[in-house]
Design a protein around this motif. Structure first.
Motif, PDB file in Angstrom:
ATOM      1  N   ARG A   1     107.118   3.981  73.005  1.00  0.00           N
ATOM      2  CA  ARG A   1     106.579   2.737  72.471  1.00  0.00           C
ATOM      3  C   ARG A   1     107.315   1.510  73.014  1.00  0.00           C
ATOM      4  O   ARG A   1     106.710   0.447  73.194  1.00  0.00           O
ATOM      5  CB  ARG A   1     106.689   2.735  70.940  1.00  0.00           C
ATOM      6  N   PHE A   2     108.612   1.643  73.302  1.00  0.00           N
ATOM      7  CA  PHE A   2     109.378   0.508  73.795  1.00  0.00           C
ATOM      8  C   PHE A   2     108.846  -0.011  75.126  1.00  0.00           C
ATOM      9  O   PHE A   2     109.045  -1.183  75.462  1.00  0.00           O
ATOM     10  CB  PHE A   2     110.855   0.888  73.985  1.00  0.00           C
ATOM     11  N   TYR A   3     108.188   0.855  75.894  1.00  0.00           N
ATOM     12  CA  TYR A   3     107.778   0.490  77.255  1.00  0.00           C
ATOM     13  C   TYR A   3     106.269   0.545  77.476  1.00  0.00           C
ATOM     14  O   TYR A   3     105.812   0.294  78.587  1.00  0.00           O
ATOM     15  CB  TYR A   3     108.488   1.403  78.260  1.00  0.00           C
TER      16      TYR A   3
ATOM     17  N   LEU B   1     111.750  10.450  67.912  1.00  0.00           N
ATOM     18  CA  LEU B   1     112.567   9.612  68.798  1.00  0.00           C
ATOM     19  C   LEU B   1     111.917   9.469  70.175  1.00  0.00           C
ATOM     20  O   LEU B   1     111.957   8.395  70.776  1.00  0.00           O
ATOM     21  CB  LEU B   1     113.970  10.211  68.925  1.00  0.00           C
ATOM     22  N   VAL B   2     111.328  10.554  70.668  1.00  0.00           N
ATOM     23  CA  VAL B   2     110.613  10.473  71.950  1.00  0.00           C
ATOM     24  C   VAL B   2     109.437   9.511  71.837  1.00  0.00           C
ATOM     25  O   VAL B   2     109.186   8.685  72.732  1.00  0.00           O
ATOM     26  CB  VAL B   2     110.140  11.868  72.386  1.00  0.00           C
ATOM     27  N   TYR B   3     108.709   9.576  70.717  1.00  0.00           N
ATOM     28  CA  TYR B   3     107.570   8.688  70.478  1.00  0.00           C
ATOM     29  C   TYR B   3     108.015   7.224  70.488  1.00  0.00           C
ATOM     30  O   TYR B   3     107.381   6.362  71.114  1.00  0.00           O
ATOM     31  CB  TYR B   3     106.915   9.043  69.145  1.00  0.00           C
TER      32      TYR B   3
ATOM     33  N   LEU C   1     113.848  19.206  64.773  1.00  0.00           N
ATOM     34  CA  LEU C   1     112.854  19.223  65.858  1.00  0.00           C
ATOM     35  C   LEU C   1     111.815  18.127  65.653  1.00  0.00           C
ATOM     36  O   LEU C   1     111.408  17.459  66.610  1.00  0.00           O
ATOM     37  CB  LEU C   1     112.180  20.595  65.927  1.00  0.00           C
ATOM     38  N   ALA C   2     111.398  17.923  64.400  1.00  0.00           N
ATOM     39  CA  ALA C   2     110.440  16.851  64.100  1.00  0.00           C
ATOM     40  C   ALA C   2     111.059  15.486  64.391  1.00  0.00           C
ATOM     41  O   ALA C   2     110.399  14.597  64.948  1.00  0.00           O
ATOM     42  CB  ALA C   2     110.009  16.940  62.638  1.00  0.00           C
ATOM     43  N   ALA C   3     112.331  15.308  64.038  1.00  0.00           N
ATOM     44  CA  ALA C   3     113.013  14.037  64.301  1.00  0.00           C
ATOM     45  C   ALA C   3     113.155  13.780  65.801  1.00  0.00           C
ATOM     46  O   ALA C   3     113.030  12.641  66.264  1.00  0.00           O
ATOM     47  CB  ALA C   3     114.387  14.037  63.636  1.00  0.00           C
TER      48      ALA C   3
ATOM     49  N   THR D   1     116.888   1.118  73.434  1.00  0.00           N
ATOM     50  CA  THR D   1     116.769   2.260  74.352  1.00  0.00           C
ATOM     51  C   THR D   1     118.053   3.078  74.366  1.00  0.00           C
ATOM     52  O   THR D   1     118.021   4.310  74.271  1.00  0.00           O
ATOM     53  CB  THR D   1     116.446   1.762  75.776  1.00  0.00           C
ATOM     54  N   VAL D   2     119.204   2.377  74.448  1.00  0.00           N
ATOM     55  CA  VAL D   2     120.489   3.091  74.453  1.00  0.00           C
ATOM     56  C   VAL D   2     120.683   3.855  73.147  1.00  0.00           C
ATOM     57  O   VAL D   2     121.050   5.035  73.153  1.00  0.00           O
ATOM     58  CB  VAL D   2     121.645   2.098  74.683  1.00  0.00           C
ATOM     59  N   PHE D   3     120.441   3.181  72.019  1.00  0.00           N
ATOM     60  CA  PHE D   3     120.611   3.835  70.726  1.00  0.00           C
ATOM     61  C   PHE D   3     119.694   5.043  70.587  1.00  0.00           C
ATOM     62  O   PHE D   3     120.099   6.100  70.075  1.00  0.00           O
ATOM     63  CB  PHE D   3     120.326   2.840  69.598  1.00  0.00           C
ATOM     64  N   THR D   4     118.445   4.893  71.015  1.00  0.00           N
ATOM     65  CA  THR D   4     117.486   5.984  70.851  1.00  0.00           C
ATOM     66  C   THR D   4     117.832   7.176  71.735  1.00  0.00           C
ATOM     67  O   THR D   4     117.749   8.336  71.293  1.00  0.00           O
ATOM     68  CB  THR D   4     116.058   5.486  71.186  1.00  0.00           C
ATOM     69  N   ILE D   5     118.240   6.918  72.980  1.00  0.00           N
ATOM     70  CA  ILE D   5     118.626   8.016  73.879  1.00  0.00           C
ATOM     71  C   ILE D   5     119.871   8.734  73.345  1.00  0.00           C
ATOM     72  O   ILE D   5     119.929   9.966  73.317  1.00  0.00           O
ATOM     73  CB  ILE D   5     118.865   7.491  75.306  1.00  0.00           C
ATOM     74  N   VAL D   6     120.860   7.950  72.891  1.00  0.00           N
ATOM     75  CA  VAL D   6     122.068   8.566  72.334  1.00  0.00           C
ATOM     76  C   VAL D   6     121.736   9.360  71.082  1.00  0.00           C
ATOM     77  O   VAL D   6     122.241  10.477  70.879  1.00  0.00           O
ATOM     78  CB  VAL D   6     123.132   7.485  72.031  1.00  0.00           C
TER      79      VAL D   6
END
Length: 351
Positions: free
Chosen positions: A263-265, A257-259, A251-253, A281-286
């Motif tokens: 930050r990317f945008y 990832l949402v944070y 849950l912390a991880a 973005t693709v890697f983080t969403i996946v």
């Protein structure tokens, strides 16, 4: 019936050969691209050019990881992992296609688009025109190999159908619990790759060594690796307290990832991620979706603890002796030694 040894069948050998040939061809294309750019572009002069280094490193990691996962799936006779490899291969194709755009962004910047007569811009445009065909070949090869892999996995599905029966027997409930266990272990392996992919891009392309976030990212690598290993041990050995800690850390991880995705945008930080924003973005969403699925399946596996499945989780699927029916009692004993489903009862003779 018997489980064939590793790489003993045509389908297994063809599946591994397809992945190996594809990996060699794609890595050669990527290496040629990197070499051609390196020859004419100073990578140390502008951090944007490091996206090519990241591209090469990620593809090398992805191909090695896929080959390892293929051998592992064949060794374990794990159909679920083979299906996961198909999905992973599609993701590689998307990543390779995105790199065509991102390499152009790194080489031909906005200034060159507006004024292509500058000498430096002319060199960069020339480099881009030379490497573009090699960049396009990579996703095409990956797409073609995917269809060959799909054909061989269909063959392997029929071949491995007996494996789960050898491990858990014919009980439908045990079979379902064992399949969730297989899904959990498979997800943990893909979680490792996605996390490594995100951190590699951040460390190579984006973050400066004197940045506090660089230190946090480096420190997170062993922490997440240990988390994934401990979670795998916990779900296999049914250790409840380790599994509970792993689920909380997941849950912390997910929050982290949402944070990072935000930050990317964000206006204050979006320029840092300009040349690698699409793949990040693709890697983080996946990675987020995989980790969320891992958390959900982990809860299901946790509920299956102490239900009699632990012995099946800890035994390997290995080749067994074939059983040939006969009246000889030794043959029956040998078959029972090779059979790992529910205990077989004694044969009662009516002669």
């Amino acid at each position: 019936m018997a489980i064939e040894p590793l790489l003993a069948t045509r389908a297994q050998r063809a599946f591994i050969l397809t992945i190996t040939v594809q990996a060699i061809v794609v890595l050669v294309m990527v290496a040629i691209t990197f070499g051609m750019v390196r020859k004419d572009v100073n990578f140390d002069g502008d951090p944007r050019y490091r996206t090519l280094s990241c591209y090469l490193a990620l593809f090398a990691l992805a191909e090695i990881f896929e080959l390892f996962m293929a051998f592992d799936a064949l060794r374990l006779r794990n159909i679920i992992q083979l299906i996961g490899i198909l999905a992973f291969h599609l993701a590689m194709m998307v990543f390779a296609a995105l790199q065509v755009h991102q390499t152009r962004t790194a080489l031909v910047n906005a200034q060159c688009d507006q004024d292509g007569i500058l000498q430096s811009c002319g060199i960069l445009i020339s480099v881009w025109q030379r490497v573009q065909p090699f960049l396009i070949v990579a996703p095409c090869i990956i797409a073609a190999s995917w269809f060959f892999m799909l054909f061989w996995i269909k063959k392997l599905y029929a071949e491995f159908g007996w494996a789960i029966f050898h491990v858990v027997g014919a009980n439908p409930r045990m079979k379902t619990m064992y399949q969730y266990y297989q899904i959990m272990i498979c997800l943990l392996k893909f979680d490792f790759f996605c996390f490594t992919g995100v951190t590699m891009q951040l460390l190579i392309v984006v973050l400066a060594k004197n940045d506090a976030e660089f230190g946090v990212t480096v420190a997170a690598i062993p922490v997440v690796l240990i988390l994934l290993i401990l979670c795998g041990i916990a779900v296999q050995r049914e250790i409840k307290w380790i599994m509970s800690i792993s689920l909380v850390l997941m849950l912390a991880a997910l929050s982290y990832l949402v944070y990072k995705l935000v930050r990317f945008y964000q206006p204050g930080s979006r320029e840092e991620y300009q040349t690698t924003r699409a793949t990040l973005t693709v890697f983080t969403i996946v990675a987020f979706l995989l980790l969320f699925a891992t958390f959900a399946v982990g809860l299901r596996c946790f509920s299956d603890f102490d239900q009699g499945l632990q012995s099946s989780k800890t035994q390997d699927v290995t080749p067994r002796k074939k059983y040939h029916p006969g009246t000889n009692g030794t043959n029956m004993a040998e078959y029972q030694l090779g059979y790992q489903g529910p205990p077989l009862g004694h044969r009662i003779s009516i002669e």
